[in-house]
Design an enzyme around this catalytic site. Structure first.
Site, PDB file in Angstrom:
ATOM      1  N   ASP A   1      13.085  22.789 -19.468  1.00 52.43           N
ATOM      2  CA  ASP A   1      11.865  22.575 -18.804  1.00 52.43           C
ATOM      3  C   ASP A   1      11.294  23.465 -17.668  1.00 52.43           C
ATOM      4  OD1 ASP A   1      10.103  21.177 -16.859  1.00 52.43           O
ATOM      5  OD2 ASP A   1      11.103  19.172 -17.468  1.00 52.43           O
TER       6      ASP A   1
ATOM      7  N   SER B   1       5.843  20.980 -18.702  1.00 52.15           N
ATOM      8  CA  SER B   1       6.493  19.677 -18.743  1.00 52.15           C
ATOM      9  C   SER B   1       5.733  18.625 -19.391  1.00 52.15           C
ATOM     10  CB  SER B   1       7.433  19.037 -17.733  1.00 52.15           C
ATOM     11  OG  SER B   1       8.269  18.190 -17.935  1.00 52.15           O
TER      12      SER B   1
END
Length: 322
Positions: A183, A39
């Site tokens: 993500d 991320s």
């Protein structure tokens, strides 16, 4: 020896990780062969691999909501001097009417990535023989995937960074090769074990959460805040599992593992990008890394597992495959 730097997910809290990395690389002169990010961590690793700390600091301390979101699902108000986050019902409705799959969209972030991770940088990384690995969650195949700079083209690399950062359903979903990606933190928030599998013998891992829980959440007031609380609960336990497995793997392979947590709770919503706060967090990360290194040097002992962590992780030993 092969040294690795691992940076967890954490949205805007990545500014804190930048300060930690700056101290380690500039003051401690630590050099790394392998950089792994999830991320927000995936956004940072290209600059870190090229020692572009000043450029990274400028990037992380000058972003805001419009820099990230092309359609922002949040509305930020000030109540008694404090920022309160609410749902932007109009933007969400607009997204649904357009047939989008998520509440908000982060196409601006994709453009930001291309502007700041250039083709020249990508080629230079390959020339330095340093490896960058970003984590993505393949929702179609129901598995975690690790994408290496050594194994993809420049445009693919940008897509994987963007996909790793997309905290769905609040941000865009990456659709690539007939599969959907989101993500990387949904499955591997702190990819310590992956660093070990790739040959790391010493690891500095920056974890953008406190080591122990420091607050209880207030009861949710609407479905939107409830969804946030559920995600936070899930990611907290993913993080703890990743760290426990990473420590077990490090112990079994005799890998030196240094963990850098945030000493305090930085924010309860890491999808809010406040330039002033992020500048403050960068400085905090730098100061914290300095105190942490002094502590490590004075103790001069490897990180060890607690009894509780051993008990929690023992059931996973057979699945380590290391």
């Amino acid at each position: 020896m092969k040294k690795a730097l691992v940076i967890s997910g954490g949205g805007s809290k990545g500014a804190f990780a930048g300060g930690v990395a700056q101290y380690l690389m500039k003051k401690e002169n630590r050099e790394y062969d392998l950089f792994l990010g999830t991320s927000t961590g995936s956004l940072m690793v290209s600059h870190l691999a090229l020692d572009m700390l000043d450029e990274l600091k400028h990037l992380y301390t000058n972003v805001n909501q419009s820099t990230i979101f092309s359609n922002n699902p949040f509305k930020i108000k000030k109540v008694s001097g404090e920022k309160v986050i609410n749902i932007n019902h109009f933007n969400m409705l607009r997204n649904f009417l357009k047939g989008r799959k998520t509440f908000g969209e982060s196409k601006n972030l994709r453009r930001l990535i291309k502007q700041n991770v250039t083709r020249e940088m990508f080629e230079k990384i390959k020339e330095t023989n340093k490896e960058i690995v970003v984590t993505v969650s393949n929702l179609t195949a129901n598995q975690i995937e690790y994408k290496s700079s050594n194994e993809c083209t420049y445009e693919d690399f940008l897509d994987w960074i963007w996909g790793s950062c997309n905290y769905v359903p609040f941000m865009s979903i990456l659709e690539k090769d007939r599969q959907q990606y989101a993500d990387g933190g949904f499955g591997s928030l702190v990819p310590i074990r992956e660093a070990i599998l790739r040959g790391a013998t010493e690891i500095d891992a920056i974890i953008l959460e406190t080591e122990v829980s420091q607050f209880n959440r207030l009861p949710s007031k609407n479905p939107f805040s409830l969804l946030f609380d559920v995600f936070d609960f899930m990611l907290t336990h993913v993080e703890r599992h990743n760290i426990t497995i990473g420590k077990l793997a490090a112990n079994s392979k005799n890998v030196k593992l240094n963990l850098y947590y945030t000493p305090t709770v930085l924010t309860t919503n890491s999808l809010v990008f406040d330039e002033v706060l992020m500048r403050k967090w960068w400085k905090s990360g730098y100061k914290y890394a300095k105190s942490k290194r002094e502590e490590l040097m004075s103790e001069f002992r490897p990180d060890v597992l607690t009894d509780k962590e051993i008990e929690e992780g023992v059931d996973n030993v057979e699945n380590l495959n290391i």
